[in-house]
Write an enzyme that holds these catalytic residues in place. Sequence first.
Site, PDB file in Angstrom:
ATOM      1  N   GLY A 219       9.742   0.819   6.586  1.00  0.00           N
ATOM      2  CA  GLY A 219       9.368  -0.425   5.919  1.00  0.00           C
ATOM      3  C   GLY A 219       8.066  -0.256   5.152  1.00  0.00           C
ATOM      4  O   GLY A 219       7.529   0.840   5.046  1.00  0.00           O
TER       5      GLY A 219
ATOM      6  N   LYS B  85       1.808  -3.239   8.717  1.00  0.00           N
ATOM      7  CA  LYS B  85       2.988  -2.372   8.635  1.00  0.00           C
ATOM      8  C   LYS B  85       4.185  -3.202   9.079  1.00  0.00           C
ATOM      9  O   LYS B  85       4.195  -3.701  10.204  1.00  0.00           O
ATOM     10  CB  LYS B  85       2.797  -1.155   9.542  1.00  0.00           C
ATOM     11  CG  LYS B  85       3.740  -0.001   9.285  1.00  0.00           C
ATOM     12  CD  LYS B  85       3.293   1.207  10.109  1.00  0.00           C
ATOM     13  CE  LYS B  85       3.955   2.513   9.728  1.00  0.00           C
ATOM     14  NZ  LYS B  85       3.432   3.658  10.509  1.00  0.00           N
TER      15      LYS B  85
ATOM     16  N   LEU C 292       0.839  -1.208   0.000  1.00  0.00           N
ATOM     17  CA  LEU C 292       0.000   0.000   0.000  1.00  0.00           C
ATOM     18  C   LEU C 292       0.869   1.251   0.000  1.00  0.00           C
ATOM     19  O   LEU C 292       0.390   2.358  -0.224  1.00  0.00           O
ATOM     20  CB  LEU C 292      -0.905   0.008   1.240  1.00  0.00           C
ATOM     21  CG  LEU C 292      -1.985  -1.065   1.287  1.00  0.00           C
ATOM     22  CD1 LEU C 292      -2.613  -1.135   2.656  1.00  0.00           C
ATOM     23  CD2 LEU C 292      -3.024  -0.797   0.217  1.00  0.00           C
TER      24      LEU C 292
ATOM     25  N   ARG D 152       5.026   2.938   1.382  1.00  0.00           N
ATOM     26  CA  ARG D 152       6.173   2.799   2.267  1.00  0.00           C
ATOM     27  C   ARG D 152       6.049   3.780   3.418  1.00  0.00           C
ATOM     28  O   ARG D 152       5.775   4.947   3.198  1.00  0.00           O
ATOM     29  CB  ARG D 152       7.454   3.149   1.485  1.00  0.00           C
ATOM     30  CG  ARG D 152       7.854   2.127   0.461  1.00  0.00           C
ATOM     31  CD  ARG D 152       9.132   2.582  -0.236  1.00  0.00           C
ATOM     32  NE  ARG D 152      10.201   2.770   0.742  1.00  0.00           N
ATOM     33  CZ  ARG D 152      10.914   1.761   1.246  1.00  0.00           C
ATOM     34  NH1 ARG D 152      10.656   0.541   0.834  1.00  0.00           N
ATOM     35  NH2 ARG D 152      11.839   1.962   2.136  1.00  0.00           N
ATOM     36  N   GLY D 153       6.202   3.235   4.659  1.00  0.00           N
ATOM     37  CA  GLY D 153       6.343   4.171   5.775  1.00  0.00           C
ATOM     38  C   GLY D 153       7.836   4.457   5.864  1.00  0.00           C
ATOM     39  O   GLY D 153       8.598   4.085   4.982  1.00  0.00           O
TER      40      GLY D 153
ATOM     41  N   ASP E  51       1.938  15.456  15.329  1.00  0.00           N
ATOM     42  CA  ASP E  51       2.413  15.317  13.939  1.00  0.00           C
ATOM     43  C   ASP E  51       1.240  15.338  12.971  1.00  0.00           C
ATOM     44  O   ASP E  51       1.162  14.530  12.054  1.00  0.00           O
ATOM     45  CB  ASP E  51       3.207  14.001  13.816  1.00  0.00           C
ATOM     46  CG  ASP E  51       4.105  14.016  12.582  1.00  0.00           C
ATOM     47  OD1 ASP E  51       4.608  12.957  12.195  1.00  0.00           O
ATOM     48  OD2 ASP E  51       4.257  15.109  11.976  1.00  0.00           O
TER      49      ASP E  51
HETATM   50  C1  LIG Z   1       0.239   7.397   7.850  1.00  0.00           C
HETATM   51  C2  LIG Z   1       1.031   6.365   7.132  1.00  0.00           C
HETATM   52  O1  LIG Z   1       1.612   5.483   7.731  1.00  0.00           O
HETATM   53  N1  LIG Z   1       1.068   6.463   5.771  1.00  0.00           N
HETATM   54  C3  LIG Z   1       1.873   5.555   5.016  1.00  0.00           C
HETATM   55  C4  LIG Z   1       1.272   4.225   4.833  1.00  0.00           C
HETATM   56  C5  LIG Z   1       1.069   3.911   3.398  1.00  0.00           C
HETATM   57  C6  LIG Z   1      -0.110   2.970   3.333  1.00  0.00           C
HETATM   58  N2  LIG Z   1      -0.735   3.023   4.673  1.00  0.00           N
HETATM   59  C7  LIG Z   1      -2.089   2.619   4.889  1.00  0.00           C
HETATM   60  C8  LIG Z   1      -2.565   2.247   6.158  1.00  0.00           C
HETATM   61 CL1  LIG Z   1      -1.501   2.249   7.538  1.00  0.00          CL
HETATM   62  C9  LIG Z   1      -3.891   1.876   6.346  1.00  0.00           C
HETATM   63  N3  LIG Z   1      -4.773   1.867   5.330  1.00  0.00           N
HETATM   64  C10 LIG Z   1      -4.339   2.216   4.092  1.00  0.00           C
HETATM   65  N4  LIG Z   1      -5.020   2.274   2.925  1.00  0.00           N
HETATM   66  C11 LIG Z   1      -4.137   2.676   1.981  1.00  0.00           C
HETATM   67  C12 LIG Z   1      -4.504   2.859   0.598  1.00  0.00           C
HETATM   68  C13 LIG Z   1      -5.739   2.518   0.049  1.00  0.00           C
HETATM   69  N5  LIG Z   1      -5.678   2.845  -1.247  1.00  0.00           N
HETATM   70  C14 LIG Z   1      -6.744   2.680  -2.249  1.00  0.00           C
HETATM   71  N6  LIG Z   1      -4.475   3.330  -1.560  1.00  0.00           N
HETATM   72  C15 LIG Z   1      -3.753   3.332  -0.446  1.00  0.00           C
HETATM   73  C16 LIG Z   1      -2.345   3.810  -0.395  1.00  0.00           C
HETATM   74  N7  LIG Z   1      -2.896   2.885   2.503  1.00  0.00           N
HETATM   75  C17 LIG Z   1      -3.022   2.586   3.824  1.00  0.00           C
HETATM   76  C18 LIG Z   1      -0.148   4.079   5.421  1.00  0.00           C
END
Ligand SMILES: CC(=O)NC[C@@H]1CCN(c2c(Cl)cnc3[nH]c(-c4cn(C)nc4C)nc23)C1
Length: 278
Positions: free
Chosen positions: A27, A44, A21, A23-24, A138
Site C-alpha cells: 500500500g 503507512k 511519499l 509505495r511500500g 533485511d
Molecule cells: C522503508 C520503506 O518503507 N520505504 C518505502 C516508503 C516510502 C515512503 N516512506 C517513508 C517513511 Cl515510512 C517515513 N518517512 C519518509 N520520508 C519520505 C520522503 C521524504 N522525502 C522528501 N521524499 C520521501 C520519499 N518517505 C518516507 C517509506
Amino acid sequence: SASPVEQRRWTLNDFDIGSSLGRGKFGHVYLAREKTSNHLVALKVLFKSQLQQSQVVHQLRREVEIQSHLRHPHILRLYGYFYDQFRVYLILEYAPKGELYKQLQKCKYFSERRAATYVASLARALIYCHGKHVIHRDIKPENLLIGAQGELKIADFGWSVHTFNRRRTMCGTLDYLPPEMVESVEHDASVDIWSLGVLCYEFLYGVPPFEAKEHVDTYKRIVKVDLKFPPKPIVSSAAKDLISQMLVKDSSKRLPLHKLLEHPWIVQNAEPSGVYKG
Ligand SMILES: CC(=O)NC[C@@H]1CCN(c2c(Cl)cnc3[nH]c(-c4cn(C)nc4C)nc23)C1
C-alpha cells in the site's frame, strides 16, 4: 517520554492526510499531520485483503510489535497503529530527507567518509537491536531513510525477528542474504553483520558485491563468497579489509559489530556524531 503521537486510540480523523511519499509492498505511505500536535508523521496504509492474500498478517504483527518497542536515533520510530474495516494504518516517524537509495543512485557511490559514517551509525543501531534479541535480516539501501540532520534511519522491520523463532520465507532481492539464509540453514544476529558488509561495499562501489544477471548466479557467488574489488572507484585497503572481515562464510568468524566500531577505517572516516555533513 510520551511524545504527542503516542499511547492513544487513533483514528483517521486525527490526521490531515498529505501527499503520497511512496509505495511500500502492500500500500501507500502518506505524509500526514496529527491535528492536535501538528506533528508530521508518515502514515503507512495497508490493505487487509492484500495482507491476508499474501499471508503476511503474522509478519505485520511482528513488525509492529518489534518496531514499536525500539527506541534509537537510527531506527525509524513506529508510534502506533489503528485499523478500519478494510485497512491497517501504521503511524511512523517521518524522515524529511527521504530514501537513501535515491541519494546513492544520484551520486553513484559515496565518499569513504560518508560510507563509514553511515556504516558506523547502522552498526550502533544493530548493536542496540541485537541487545534486545532482535535481528533485522533485511538491511539494504531501500530500507534506509534519512532524517532531518542527514542521519540514517533503519525502516521496515517487516523481516525482523526475535531470535527465539527462526521461521521465515524468502522474497525480494537475494543480494543481501548471507550464505546461511540463502542455504536456509539456522541463522543468528550475525546475518546483519553480513548484510552490513554488503551495504558497505555498495556504498563504496555503487553495486552490491555478488550482483549477477540471474538469481542462480547471485546465489552461487554468495555461497562461494566470490568477493572481488573493482579497480574503479579507488577504495582504501582499510575499507577492503573491513568488508573482507564481514563477508565471511562462517558466521561465527564475522567481525563483531563492537569490533567494527574500533576498526581503523571506521575510526579514521566516520563522523562521531553519526551525521555526515558533506
Ligand atoms: C522503508 C520503506 O518503507 N520505504 C518505502 C516508503 C516510502 C515512503 N516512506 C517513508 C517513511 Cl515510512 C517515513 N518517512 C519518509 N520520508 C519520505 C520522503 C521524504 N522525502 C522528501 N521524499 C520521501 C520519499 N518517505 C518516507 C517509506
